[in-house]
Design a protein around this motif. Sequence first.
Motif, PDB file in Angstrom:
ATOM      1  N   ILE A 319       0.835  -1.207   0.000  1.00 42.97           N
ATOM      2  CA  ILE A 319       0.000   0.000   0.000  1.00 42.97           C
ATOM      3  C   ILE A 319       0.871   1.259   0.000  1.00 42.97           C
ATOM      4  N   CYS A 321       3.280   2.539   1.864  1.00 46.64           N
ATOM      5  CA  CYS A 321       3.349   3.363   3.068  1.00 46.64           C
ATOM      6  C   CYS A 321       4.755   3.886   3.296  1.00 46.64           C
ATOM      7  N   SER A 322       5.741   3.171   2.765  1.00 45.22           N
ATOM      8  CA  SER A 322       7.159   3.527   2.848  1.00 45.22           C
ATOM      9  C   SER A 322       7.815   3.186   4.179  1.00 45.22           C
ATOM     10  N   CYS A 324       8.968   0.433   5.099  1.00 43.67           N
ATOM     11  CA  CYS A 324      10.123  -0.453   4.900  1.00 43.67           C
ATOM     12  C   CYS A 324      11.371   0.330   4.505  1.00 43.67           C
ATOM     13  N   CYS A 380       6.047  -3.958   7.859  1.00 41.19           N
ATOM     14  CA  CYS A 380       5.098  -3.875   6.743  1.00 41.19           C
ATOM     15  C   CYS A 380       3.654  -4.095   7.220  1.00 41.19           C
TER      16      CYS A 380
END
Lengths: 492, 219
Positions: A319, A321-322, A324, A380
Amino acid sequence: MSGTFVGMPAFPKAAHEAVHNTTLRGNLRHATHTIRAKRATAVAEVSDWAELREAGKQIKDHTLRHLDRYLEQLEESVTAAGGTVHWAADADEANRIVTYLVKATGESEVVKVKSMATQEIGLNEALEAEGIHAYETDLAELIVQLGKDRPSHILVPAIHRNRGEIRDIFTREMSEWGRPAPEGLTDTPAELAEAARLHLREKFLRAKVGVSGANFMVAETGTLVVVESEGNGRMCLTLPETLISVVGIEKIVPTWQDLEVFLQTLPRSSTAERMNPYTSTWTGTTDEDGPQNFHLVLIDNGRTDTLADEVGRQALRCIRCSACLNVCPVYERAGGHAYGSVYPGPIGAILSPQLRGTGSEIDSSLPYASSLCGACYEVCPVAIDIPEVLVHLRERVAQGGPVTENGNKVVLKPAKGHGAERAAMRAARWAFSRPGALRTGQRLASRSRRFHPRTLPGPGKAWSASRDLPALPPEPFRDWWQRTNGGKDTGK
Amino acid sequence: MSSRDLILGRVRRALADVRRDDTPYEQAVPRGYLREHGELAPAETVELLAENLADYRALVHRADADGLAEMIAGLLHAHGSKTVLVPPGLREEWLSATDLARVPDRGESTAHELDRVDSVVTACALAIAETGTIVLDGSPDQGRRRITLVPDHHICVVRVPDQVVSSVPQALELLDPTRPLTWISGPSATSDIELDRVEGVHGPRTLEVVLVTGGDGQG
Ligand code: SF4
């Protein structure tokens, strides 16, 4: 997926250059550590995080497993709500459709909401070639666009720039594109944001065509969702007469109710907020409120090939979200540009080689752009096992095997002359020679054992080829690396 | 072959391995997560809303139904506004204490006209306590999406406790997806410059939320 950034060297080389840029490293380190800490707090606030994460994972997996059905349902509901659905098999086709739609309005400029899908297909460049100016309206994207630069982070694309650099870019470039920067602009964030507000407002108020992506599309209702902070998204989604949304086919959720999961996990994972300042949802068109023409361009561009890979398809749950990126020790040092695609960091390392195939040097080196420490998997919000996919892709690069390319099943040959392995060696050598670049290698060993009981992929292959992996915890990769002097003393 | 058929065909071939074990949607998703976090009494939920709104830099005020008009007039005055945008269905008496020039929310007004208005006053569809979010759904007392976007000052009235829900799941249950929705959590903000949060880039830089109690519940 359109090609890599022009002239992009493979990851090890690009990363090597990046780590010598001390400004870049300083900016990145500050940013990733700040977001990382805030995110942990925001996540700790919700006691049912594990359950939300599991639900998010299952919703996305279920959708992917029945993607054909949900795509058809989405098309039907968007059409019923007054929108028009277009299908694009690849980047070129998507660009042609959007160009055609813009031209049909008679306009020669569009305002854009930050969207990775349009970056992925190189839409701005394609429009420019047809005489249509695309203005990025997210502050960070504006900084990137004015700086003739490339984004380096999913969420904060200009994270590699500090305030002094941004002031210089605004002062130098704004007048080229419209309203110039105010006289005597300083480098305080408030003044810089004000300069951007004035510069962009003039564009918003006259814009007739908006281009966006979407965070989610609801099959049941035909609703699209965009989450953002600045209000530039709302501007692009509501002021123009025509709205064109370019969205990857994997962004579907089945029902309206499913949003209750992602509207909780996305903001907290992404900006570490309980909720992002603005969320917009729209379902087709609404009389007298917002755009009266709505086009949805659904893009494949490598996604169905990714879907065909039973291990790799989980990357489509992402999705964006960044989270990671912000925990990755390799990203922190190498920066987003080194990944040579719009998807940097751990997710980029598994998504880009799947969307584009592993034919190029950069794409075949990406699965090695990781220390496999597992931090990316832990954060994640849809539980993508990035290390698992990395190991899987390493094996594909080094040993070849069946893959799907443009919808056709083909058998990939092992990388020629072990070129990929050499690239891997260089990537790994880079990561391992930097103190602290690698927190732990244990996960590589244990993961590899899980998926490849007999041999280690990539750099470990030469070593494990002549040995059975021990049943006890195998030698940590880091120790192996040091013992073998970076893989050179393996007798190869 | 059309690209539609091409893509759907590719999807079907890609999923050749999963077509047989077909768990229906209703059983595929475990919903073990909470409908709300902690069971709060209505008054506590309102407190949480106020706290979270303020945490994200919205200015929170409280009034009872009788004092609402005075409150709104005072806020408009304090902001130095000369003009105020008014959605068609906004309750007359909310603006009864101010003599500011009113600008109606008309379909044909241009974005440039809206840009010249100082403030906007709206009601809301509901508010979410856990996240500090107000949601507008374009009802007549809230107006078109753009009127709460272009002016720099937004005053939003929330009827408490009846318009307040605890959580995102509870909110989605009540909202109508066929309407265009705008979820607002604090004023416009950016953290794009060295992650320093700055309020107000493109949306309203000032968001004032009035929590109003009492009255006839017609809000
Ligand atoms: S892979 Fe997971 S953590 Fe990374 S961006 Fe995607 S959803 Fe977020």
